[in-house]
Write an enzyme that holds these catalytic residues in place. Structure first.
Site, PDB file in Angstrom:
ATOM      1  N   ASP A   1      15.351  30.748  56.871  1.00 49.23           N
ATOM      2  CA  ASP A   1      15.477  29.547  56.954  1.00 49.23           C
ATOM      3  C   ASP A   1      14.749  28.975  58.154  1.00 49.23           C
ATOM      4  O   ASP A   1      15.336  29.375  59.222  1.00 49.23           O
ATOM      5  CB  ASP A   1      16.736  28.919  56.854  1.00 49.23           C
ATOM      6  CG  ASP A   1      17.034  27.399  56.559  1.00 49.23           C
ATOM      7  OD1 ASP A   1      15.982  26.847  56.248  1.00 49.23           O
ATOM      8  OD2 ASP A   1      18.014  27.004  56.530  1.00 49.23           O
ATOM      9  N   MET A   2      13.565  28.417  58.091  1.00 54.67           N
ATOM     10  CA  MET A   2      12.839  27.900  59.187  1.00 54.67           C
ATOM     11  C   MET A   2      12.454  26.472  59.131  1.00 54.67           C
ATOM     12  O   MET A   2      11.918  26.180  57.887  1.00 54.67           O
ATOM     13  CB  MET A   2      11.909  29.022  59.572  1.00 54.67           C
ATOM     14  CG  MET A   2      11.086  29.205  58.790  1.00 54.67           C
ATOM     15  SD  MET A   2       9.857  30.532  58.947  1.00 54.67           S
ATOM     16  CE  MET A   2       8.799  29.850  60.056  1.00 54.67           C
ATOM     17  N   ALA A   3      12.072  25.970  60.143  1.00 50.73           N
ATOM     18  CA  ALA A   3      11.345  24.805  60.378  1.00 50.73           C
ATOM     19  C   ALA A   3       9.952  25.259  60.773  1.00 50.73           C
ATOM     20  O   ALA A   3       9.903  26.303  61.244  1.00 50.73           O
ATOM     21  CB  ALA A   3      11.754  23.639  61.044  1.00 50.73           C
TER      22      ALA A   3
ATOM     23  N   GLY B   1      18.965  35.450  58.699  1.00 54.66           N
ATOM     24  CA  GLY B   1      19.990  35.012  58.357  1.00 54.66           C
ATOM     25  C   GLY B   1      21.584  35.695  58.569  1.00 54.66           C
ATOM     26  O   GLY B   1      22.620  35.077  58.236  1.00 54.66           O
ATOM     27  N   GLN B   2      21.051  36.913  58.869  1.00 53.40           N
ATOM     28  CA  GLN B   2      22.392  37.720  59.099  1.00 53.40           C
ATOM     29  C   GLN B   2      23.466  36.912  60.455  1.00 53.40           C
ATOM     30  O   GLN B   2      24.495  37.136  60.378  1.00 53.40           O
ATOM     31  CB  GLN B   2      21.986  39.069  59.499  1.00 53.40           C
ATOM     32  CG  GLN B   2      23.227  40.061  59.530  1.00 53.40           C
ATOM     33  CD  GLN B   2      22.776  41.381  59.964  1.00 53.40           C
ATOM     34  OE1 GLN B   2      21.733  42.068  59.715  1.00 53.40           O
ATOM     35  NE2 GLN B   2      23.714  42.307  60.301  1.00 53.40           N
TER      36      GLN B   2
ATOM     37  N   HIS C   1      16.410  13.462  52.572  1.00 50.54           N
ATOM     38  CA  HIS C   1      16.903  14.460  53.416  1.00 50.54           C
ATOM     39  C   HIS C   1      17.795  15.349  52.440  1.00 50.54           C
ATOM     40  O   HIS C   1      18.945  14.890  52.271  1.00 50.54           O
ATOM     41  CB  HIS C   1      17.484  14.094  54.776  1.00 50.54           C
ATOM     42  CG  HIS C   1      17.625  15.270  55.790  1.00 50.54           C
ATOM     43  ND1 HIS C   1      18.919  15.967  56.090  1.00 50.54           N
ATOM     44  CD2 HIS C   1      16.962  15.689  56.741  1.00 50.54           C
ATOM     45  CE1 HIS C   1      18.884  16.938  56.831  1.00 50.54           C
ATOM     46  NE2 HIS C   1      17.773  16.750  57.351  1.00 50.54           N
TER      47      HIS C   1
ATOM     48  N   LYS D   1      -0.914  28.866  63.145  1.00 52.37           N
ATOM     49  CA  LYS D   1      -0.384  29.354  62.085  1.00 52.37           C
ATOM     50  C   LYS D   1       0.808  28.466  61.519  1.00 52.37           C
ATOM     51  O   LYS D   1       0.971  28.299  60.417  1.00 52.37           O
ATOM     52  CB  LYS D   1       0.536  30.728  62.380  1.00 52.37           C
ATOM     53  CG  LYS D   1      -0.633  31.753  62.618  1.00 52.37           C
ATOM     54  CD  LYS D   1      -0.210  33.016  63.223  1.00 52.37           C
ATOM     55  CE  LYS D   1      -1.005  34.249  63.552  1.00 52.37           C
ATOM     56  NZ  LYS D   1      -0.583  35.357  63.918  1.00 52.37           N
TER      57      LYS D   1
END
Length: 364
Positions: A178-180, A312-313, A120, A230
């Site tokens: 940034d995403m899962a 990200g802001q 991780h 998706k």
């Protein structure tokens, strides 16, 4: 925030650093891991923050994570490299891999690095943003154990595999997606379980595949993919980029982080850097990017919307506030951290409002 304590960022980094130093890591390596986890808390992604410290340490104790601080380079060919992490802490080998990717991008315009037998690496944003800071478009991705079903499936076949893409900006923080690939990261469900609060019904199912708001039932069930087929499709292709391409584990070969801490997690990582200068004038790229971003943030807003945010802001704003006012940490995660500090004999002055391990605050 209910159930949280706000502590100074420097104190939190020093405490986590000291704990990992107690497990034999060098000052540099321990601080690297600590900063990664604390910055995640600062950005509001507590699922990738100091909540993870006890699990990391259990794995160090059980030797499924090693105290190695560098991965072995097993392939180095032109713009490509493959690393074998040998189950070192992911932040250490992740930084190494993206450094190599950026160096290759400088030489070839593009650098692609995979890491097998990894662990991780915290928030993927860290590595993509590092590439952006070097003037590159950065991509970072990883696979996890299967947690999500294929559409219509009754068992998990792919992970909630994270993906981060960062775009360099002149004179400002990069734009960072940034995403899962699940509706919510598993760490968020673990945090909800730790705090004994419900989760949204669209995050996960129970073991029978029924949507649930019970985080404990969700931990025994399956995550649901973001955007249905998706998200599932993108998660599957990331497993190929990270696991299949690296020669490492993929699909059911990746083990859970919490199920058996004596068994290596054995995930895999993928890093990509694109040197903007190789594609044309960097100044012109910056102008064109700012024009596009201005079109986005300057678009008409719906009633009641004050601001249109870039990827990200919001996290960057949270981090700026945390640097000034302190980092909100769940009380459960903070107690666990102090217990680990006590375990290694670390003594640091406690900030106001923080009780020593085993003690209770007056307002508890």
């Amino acid at each position: 925030m209910a159930g949280t304590t706000t502590v100074p960022a420097d104190w939190l980094i020093d405490t986590v650093t000291g704990v990992f130093r107690g497990y034999g890591l060098s000052e540099r390596a321990a601080r690297t891991v600590a900063e990664s986890l604390v910055v995640a808390d600062m950005r509001g992604t507590a699922s990738h923050g100091v909540l993870l410290v006890p699990m990391y340490l259990r794995r160090l104790r059980d030797r499924s994570v090693t105290a190695r601080e560098r991965a072995e380079v097993v392939i180095d060919w032109g713009a490509v490299a493959v690393l074998d992490a040998r189950h070192a802490l992911g932040q250490l080998t992740g930084d190494q891999a993206m450094d190599i990717a950026v160096a290759k991008a400088r030489a070839h315009g593009v650098g692609a690095v995979t890491v097998r037998h990894a662990f991780h690496f915290g928030a993927a944003a860290r590595y993509a943003a590092a590439a952006a800071a070097a003037g590159c478009i950065g991509v970072a991705a990883a696979n996890t154990r299967p947690l999500m079903p294929a559409p219509g499936g009754a068992e998990p076949v792919t992970g909630n595999n994270p993906l981060a893409i960062a775009l360099p900006r002149s004179g400002g923080a990069p734009v960072v997606l940034d995403m899962a690939l699940s509706e919510a990261a598993l760490g968020k469900i673990r945090l909800a379980a730790q705090e004994d609060r419900p989760i949204p019904a669209h995050w996960a199912t129970d073991a029978q595949g029924r949507p649930t708001t019970d985080p404990q039932a969700a931990l025994a069930g399956m995550l649901l993919p973001a955007a249905g087929p998706k998200g599932y499709g993108l998660a599957l292709t990331i497993d190929v980029l990270a696991g299949v391409l690296s020669g490492g584990a993929y699909g059911s070969g990746v083990n859970g982080l919490y199920k058996d801490t004596a068994v290596p997690n054995d995930c895999a990582h993928f890093f990509l850097a694109l040197d903007v200068a190789a594609f044309g004038d960097p100044g012109r790229f910056a102008e064109r990017l700012e024009d596009l971003l201005g079109q986005v943030t300057g678009a008409r807003r719906t009633p009641g919307t004050d601001l249109l945010l870039l990827p990200g802001q919001l996290e960057e704003t949270r981090a700026a506030v945390a640097r000034e006012k302190g980092v909100p940490v769940s009380d459960g995660a903070l107690r666990a951290l102090l217990e680990e500090a006590e375990r290694v004999g670390l003594t640091l002055p406690l900030p106001p409002g923080v009780a020593a391990a085993g003690e209770r605050r007056a307002d508890d």
